[in-house]
Design a protein around this motif. Structure first.
Motif, PDB file in Angstrom:
ATOM      1  N   THR A  29       0.828  -1.210   0.000  1.00 17.72           N
ATOM      2  CA  THR A  29       0.000   0.000   0.000  1.00 17.72           C
ATOM      3  C   THR A  29       0.858   1.254   0.000  1.00 17.72           C
ATOM      4  O   THR A  29       0.580   2.220  -0.739  1.00 17.72           O
ATOM      5  N   ALA A  30       1.929   1.250   0.816  1.00 16.72           N
ATOM      6  CA  ALA A  30       2.811   2.412   0.873  1.00 16.72           C
ATOM      7  C   ALA A  30       3.549   2.604  -0.451  1.00 16.72           C
ATOM      8  O   ALA A  30       3.716   3.739  -0.927  1.00 16.72           O
ATOM      9  N   VAL A  31       3.985   1.516  -1.072  1.00 16.93           N
ATOM     10  CA  VAL A  31       4.679   1.612  -2.356  1.00 16.93           C
ATOM     11  C   VAL A  31       3.739   2.134  -3.437  1.00 16.93           C
ATOM     12  O   VAL A  31       4.118   2.978  -4.262  1.00 16.93           O
ATOM     13  N   CYS A  32       2.506   1.631  -3.447  1.00 10.88           N
ATOM     14  CA  CYS A  32       1.519   2.083  -4.437  1.00 10.88           C
ATOM     15  C   CYS A  32       1.222   3.568  -4.271  1.00 10.88           C
ATOM     16  O   CYS A  32       1.143   4.317  -5.256  1.00 10.88           O
ATOM     17  N   ASP A  33       1.069   4.019  -3.031  1.00 13.77           N
ATOM     18  CA  ASP A  33       0.777   5.425  -2.765  1.00 13.77           C
ATOM     19  C   ASP A  33       1.937   6.311  -3.195  1.00 13.77           C
ATOM     20  O   ASP A  33       1.737   7.373  -3.814  1.00 13.77           O
ATOM     21  N   ARG A  34       3.158   5.876  -2.906  1.00 11.01           N
ATOM     22  CA  ARG A  34       4.340   6.657  -3.286  1.00 11.01           C
ATOM     23  C   ARG A  34       4.490   6.754  -4.808  1.00 11.01           C
ATOM     24  O   ARG A  34       4.771   7.820  -5.351  1.00 11.01           O
ATOM     25  N   LEU A  35       4.265   5.635  -5.486  1.00 10.31           N
ATOM     26  CA  LEU A  35       4.364   5.616  -6.943  1.00 10.31           C
ATOM     27  C   LEU A  35       3.345   6.564  -7.573  1.00 10.31           C
ATOM     28  O   LEU A  35       3.662   7.325  -8.492  1.00 10.31           O
ATOM     29  N   THR A  36       2.111   6.525  -7.067  1.00 14.17           N
ATOM     30  CA  THR A  36       1.049   7.362  -7.631  1.00 14.17           C
ATOM     31  C   THR A  36       1.353   8.836  -7.449  1.00 14.17           C
ATOM     32  O   THR A  36       1.167   9.642  -8.369  1.00 14.17           O
ATOM     33  N   LYS A  37       1.849   9.230  -6.286  1.00 16.52           N
ATOM     34  CA  LYS A  37       2.114  10.642  -6.017  1.00 16.52           C
ATOM     35  C   LYS A  37       3.264  11.174  -6.866  1.00 16.52           C
ATOM     36  O   LYS A  37       3.186  12.280  -7.413  1.00 16.52           O
ATOM     37  N   ILE A  38       4.327  10.390  -7.000  1.00 17.90           N
ATOM     38  CA  ILE A  38       5.475  10.860  -7.786  1.00 17.90           C
ATOM     39  C   ILE A  38       5.095  10.990  -9.255  1.00 17.90           C
ATOM     40  O   ILE A  38       5.391  12.005  -9.909  1.00 17.90           O
ATOM     41  N   MET A  39       4.444   9.980  -9.812  1.00 12.73           N
ATOM     42  CA  MET A  39       4.118  10.022 -11.238  1.00 12.73           C
ATOM     43  C   MET A  39       3.049  11.076 -11.536  1.00 12.73           C
ATOM     44  O   MET A  39       3.065  11.689 -12.607  1.00 12.73           O
ATOM     45  N   SER A  40       2.123  11.297 -10.620  1.00 13.84           N
ATOM     46  CA  SER A  40       1.143  12.373 -10.819  1.00 13.84           C
ATOM     47  C   SER A  40       1.838  13.724 -10.821  1.00 13.84           C
ATOM     48  O   SER A  40       1.507  14.605 -11.633  1.00 13.84           O
ATOM     49  N   ALA A  41       2.823  13.907  -9.944  1.00 15.35           N
ATOM     50  CA  ALA A  41       3.589  15.161  -9.919  1.00 15.35           C
ATOM     51  C   ALA A  41       4.364  15.349 -11.213  1.00 15.35           C
ATOM     52  O   ALA A  41       4.476  16.468 -11.730  1.00 15.35           O
ATOM     53  N   ILE A  42       4.898  14.274 -11.771  1.00 16.12           N
ATOM     54  CA  ILE A  42       5.639  14.362 -13.033  1.00 16.12           C
ATOM     55  C   ILE A  42       4.715  14.789 -14.168  1.00 16.12           C
ATOM     56  O   ILE A  42       5.062  15.659 -14.988  1.00 16.12           O
ATOM     57  N   LEU A  43       3.528  14.205 -14.235  1.00  7.93           N
ATOM     58  CA  LEU A  43       2.589  14.587 -15.293  1.00  7.93           C
ATOM     59  C   LEU A  43       2.145  16.035 -15.151  1.00  7.93           C
ATOM     60  O   LEU A  43       2.024  16.765 -16.134  1.00  7.93           O
ATOM     61  N   GLU A  44       1.892  16.475 -13.924  1.00  8.07           N
ATOM     62  CA  GLU A  44       1.446  17.848 -13.712  1.00  8.07           C
ATOM     63  C   GLU A  44       2.512  18.862 -14.124  1.00  8.07           C
ATOM     64  O   GLU A  44       2.182  19.958 -14.576  1.00  8.07           O
ATOM     65  N   SER A  45       3.773  18.483 -13.992  1.00  9.64           N
ATOM     66  CA  SER A  45       4.857  19.419 -14.288  1.00  9.64           C
ATOM     67  C   SER A  45       5.326  19.351 -15.735  1.00  9.64           C
ATOM     68  O   SER A  45       5.768  20.361 -16.284  1.00  9.64           O
ATOM     69  N   TYR A  46       5.240  18.178 -16.376  1.00 13.84           N
ATOM     70  CA  TYR A  46       5.882  17.988 -17.674  1.00 13.84           C
ATOM     71  C   TYR A  46       4.927  17.500 -18.758  1.00 13.84           C
ATOM     72  O   TYR A  46       5.378  16.995 -19.780  1.00 13.84           O
ATOM     73  N   ALA A  47       3.633  17.648 -18.543  1.00 12.78           N
ATOM     74  CA  ALA A  47       2.651  17.304 -19.573  1.00 12.78           C
ATOM     75  C   ALA A  47       1.721  18.483 -19.780  1.00 12.78           C
ATOM     76  O   ALA A  47       1.585  19.355 -18.920  1.00 12.78           O
ATOM     77  N   SER A  48       1.088  18.524 -20.946  1.00 18.09           N
ATOM     78  CA  SER A  48       0.113  19.579 -21.216  1.00 18.09           C
ATOM     79  C   SER A  48      -1.110  19.392 -20.332  1.00 18.09           C
ATOM     80  O   SER A  48      -1.305  18.327 -19.726  1.00 18.09           O
ATOM     81  N   ASP A  49      -1.920  20.433 -20.254  1.00 20.74           N
ATOM     82  CA  ASP A  49      -3.084  20.371 -19.368  1.00 20.74           C
ATOM     83  C   ASP A  49      -4.044  19.257 -19.753  1.00 20.74           C
ATOM     84  O   ASP A  49      -4.699  18.673 -18.889  1.00 20.74           O
ATOM     85  N   ASP A  50      -4.150  18.951 -21.048  1.00 21.47           N
ATOM     86  CA  ASP A  50      -5.047  17.885 -21.481  1.00 21.47           C
ATOM     87  C   ASP A  50      -4.366  16.517 -21.485  1.00 21.47           C
ATOM     88  O   ASP A  50      -4.983  15.518 -21.885  1.00 21.47           O
ATOM     89  N   ARG A  51      -3.093  16.458 -21.072  1.00 19.94           N
ATOM     90  CA  ARG A  51      -2.324  15.205 -20.949  1.00 19.94           C
ATOM     91  C   ARG A  51      -2.068  14.522 -22.301  1.00 19.94           C
ATOM     92  O   ARG A  51      -1.642  13.376 -22.337  1.00 19.94           O
ATOM     93  N   ARG A  52      -2.292  15.225 -23.385  1.00 18.83           N
ATOM     94  CA  ARG A  52      -2.097  14.600 -24.695  1.00 18.83           C
ATOM     95  C   ARG A  52      -0.657  14.730 -25.178  1.00 18.83           C
ATOM     96  O   ARG A  52      -0.267  14.072 -26.147  1.00 18.83           O
ATOM     97  N   HIS A  53       0.121  15.587 -24.545  1.00 18.32           N
ATOM     98  CA  HIS A  53       1.517  15.766 -24.918  1.00 18.32           C
ATOM     99  C   HIS A  53       2.375  15.666 -23.663  1.00 18.32           C
ATOM    100  O   HIS A  53       2.129  16.397 -22.686  1.00 18.32           O
ATOM    101  N   VAL A  54       3.347  14.794 -23.695  1.00 19.50           N
ATOM    102  CA  VAL A  54       4.231  14.563 -22.559  1.00 19.50           C
ATOM    103  C   VAL A  54       5.660  14.872 -22.999  1.00 19.50           C
ATOM    104  O   VAL A  54       6.124  14.368 -24.016  1.00 19.50           O
ATOM    105  N   ASP A  55       6.339  15.695 -22.215  1.00 19.90           N
ATOM    106  CA  ASP A  55       7.720  16.080 -22.532  1.00 19.90           C
ATOM    107  C   ASP A  55       8.662  15.060 -21.891  1.00 19.90           C
ATOM    108  O   ASP A  55       9.162  15.255 -20.785  1.00 19.90           O
TER     109      ASP A  55
END
Length: 636
Positions: A368-394
């Motif tokens: 559970t802790a590993v799943c929660d950590r993975l979700t938070k890090i990858m969500s932060a990556i998308l919020e910072s390095y993807a477009s608002d519609d998530r269709r383009h990822v840098d």
């Protein structure tokens, strides 16, 4: 000087022939033809004659030393140098006029701004020259002197609104996500007295959260820029400052004290050095780097002075925690002629991209802790390095980010995690998120590191999870699709005795196909799910997919255009007419009405499958790379 100048611009003399009346002999008279110089426009500054004596002497030398055929060459060269010099002087005069006019306009603008309380850095200065219009925009450099930073968390709507506002205004900012940088949460509490986010800072000054930012927005540009200018003046007077520092290289839980070494880890370290590990001939084949169960029991009895029962119990614990495993995949430890090997000696280890030469011997974290950590890090990556519609990822920016480096470090926690303790929804969310995270890792690792992606290498990209290898293909078809064959395959991912089969979902949910992103342009967008809302989030993902280009209804031709995902996974969705009835539940009112009308009269309905764009969007300009690099199409 004048004669020399006239000689230097004579061109093409014309010859006239006349007859002498005394001796009847023809005489020739040459009439020189001079080059007419066009006078400059009356409004342009008057050019000044050449004042460099060296140049004049240079022309004299050319003229005086030229004779015969050389006169033509030197005369042409002299004309060229003269005209070039005149052109340079004219350009210099125009430049001086522009600079003088610009200075005058800026001085007048500054004088006006001193008397104007509503100063605006976006004023535009215009001045006209003959045939030339120059527009000067004064650059606002306040943001360059003020560090804008804010504390955030993953999947926070208010934080997303703050981030979007700064991007729209073109303001540089530093984001500190406390879900990624756990050690900064203590700093957030000390600076603000609260752990709520977002918290915005201009230099060391706390501005507040989204409410305070909206208050500035309602005042217009003056409100925000006034604060920025005030902070810029303060930063000039006060060197340094106590602004929140940008995230830097580090490790998770760096502030925590180092835990005492576990007893089981000490046993494993001694085993690696003392056990007789060798290649064995087992059932007509060579098994490398293994040892017998009886050898392990004898070693534990003599080295730790324990009973054989205690030694067998230790062996079972080593298997349960995935330090060792049976060479044939059996997980339980038994004394006798059974052979085992350490996890790092498995034949699949070299292909696992979360393995760095040695296993993680620390106490395994809960799934559970590993799943929660993975979700938070990858969500932060998308919020910072993807477009608002998530269709383009840098992907290029992600590969260089500190967040991605911490994600790669975190994947080592997957090596010995016990996934059997997860519930059905937790397993669904965990493997959905893990699949999408592995796709990002695969694109970065295979494309940006090796320069090429092909279908086989991408599908076989795998992690070591819970002591077993999991590829993108086995996660999708073996776990999420309940061990079903992939399209155009005759073999199931897991055989009957495979221990990974225990993790396969009990019930197949066809909505998983709208939550998985394989990086292709026609695939659903990249997203990550929370365990307690995974079902609702999958339904939302399906609605968004159909709202875009997932389905088109041609009422005139009675044709429904669908994504080929329905064709590839007919086993998951059912027959074509059943698919259309199922899709209605996830359509908006307009498309649902059209599809209901087509199905309601009982007539025939044509189903056409669109082309699937297998190329993936890198988020960067591929022309920056070598044109000879092979770009393979991607489809899973």
């Amino acid at each position: 000087m004048g004669s020399q100048l006239q000689q230097s611009i004579l061109i093409n003399p014309t010859t006239q022939t006349t007859t002498n009346t005394h001796n009847n002999q023809p005489s020739t008279t040459k009439t020189p033809k001079t080059l007419s110089i066009v006078q400059p426009h009356s409004l342009l500054p008057k050019p000044t004659p050449p004042g460099n004596n060296n140049n004049n002497n240079y022309y004299k030398e050319n003229i005086s030393t030229s004779n015969g055929k050389n006169d033509v060459v030197s005369s042409t060269f002299g004309k060229f140098k003269f005209l070039q010099q005149r052109s340079n002087e004219l350009t210099s005069a125009i430049s001086r006029g522009i600079i003088s006019s610009l200075k005058h306009s800026i001085d007048a603008n500054e004088h006006k701004n001193k008397n104007d309380s509503s100063f605006n850095n976006n004023d535009i200065t215009e001045f006209n020259l003959s045939g030339l219009k120059v527009v000067v925009m004064l650059k606002n450099d306040a943001n360059g002197k003020v560090r804008i930073s804010f504390f955030s968390r993953s999947n926070c709507r208010d934080c997303s609104a703050v981030r979007r506002f700064f991007r729209e205004k073109g303001l540089r900012f530093v984001e500190i996500n406390v879900d990624v940088y756990n050690e900064r949460e203590k700093e957030l509490l000390e600076r603000t007295g609260s752990s709520t986010v977002p918290k915005i800072f201009f230099n060391e000054r706390l501005i507040g959260g989204l409410v305070e930012l909206n208050a500035m927005r309602k005042k217009g540009e003056c409100g925000l820029e006034k604060v920025l200018m005030e902070m810029a003046v303060v930063s000039e007077k006060c060197c340094g400052g106590d602004a929140p520092a940008a995230p830097v290289y580090g490790f998770d839980e760096a502030a925590e004290e180092e835990e005492e070494e576990e007893e089981m880890v000490r046993v494993v370290k001694v085993m690696r050095q003392r056990l007789p590990i060798a290649d064995r001939w087992i059932k007509m084949k060579i098994v490398r780097n293994c040892f017998a169960g009886s050898e392990l029991v004898e070693f534990l009895v003599h080295h730790f002075l324990c009973s054989r029962v205690k030694a067998v119990e230790i062996g079972k614990q080593l298997c349960k925690k995935h330090f060792i495993h049976h060479v044939s995949g059996m997980n339980d430890f038994e004394e006798g002629n059974h052979f085992y090997r350490f996890l790092e000696h498995g034949p699949f280890i070299s292909k696992c991209f979360n393995f760095r030469g040695a296993t993680n011997d620390s106490e395994p974290k809960t799934a559970t802790a590993v799943c929660d950590r993975l979700t938070k890090i990858m969500s932060a990556i998308l919020e910072s390095y993807a477009s608002d519609d998530r269709r383009h990822v840098d992907y290029a920016a992600i590969s260089k980010s500190e967040e991605f480096r911490r994600y790669v470090n975190m994947t080592r926690d997957l090596q010995r995690v016990n996934l059997l303790e997860l519930s059905e929804n937790e397993k669904l969310a965990f493997f959905l998120n893990l699949y999408n995270a592995m796709v990002i890792h695969a694109v970065i690792r295979l494309w940006y590191k090796e320069g090429v992606i092909n279908k086989r290498s991408f599908s076989d990209f795998q992690y070591l999870i819970g002591g077993h290898p999991y590829s993108l293909s086995t996660i999708k078809n073996g776990i999420l699709r309940c061990n079903r064959r992939s399209p155009y395959s005759l073999v199931k991912p897991f055989s009957t005795g495979d221990r990974r089969l225990e993790l396969a979902l009990v019930k197949m949910n066809p909505l998983i196909h709208f939550g998985l992103c394989n990086g292709a342009k026609s695939s659903p967008i990249m997203r990550f799910f929370s365990p307690h809302r995974v079902s609702d989030e999958l339904r939302c993902a399906a609605r968004e997919f159909f709202a875009n280009d997932g389905i088109q209804v041609d009422l005139e031709k009675r044709t429904v255009h669908l994504t080929p995902i329905f064709k590839w996974y007919t086993m998951d969705f059912g027959q074509e007419r059943e698919i259309l009835k199922w899709i209605i539940n996830y359509l908006d009112a307009n498309k649902a009405g059209l599809l209901t009308h087509v199905l309601g009269d009982g007539g025939y309905v044509n189903i056409s499958y669109n082309n699937f764009d297998c190329e993936y969007d890198t988020g960067t300009d591929l022309s920056d790379y070598d044109n000879e690099t092979e770009i393979s199409k991607l489809k899973i």
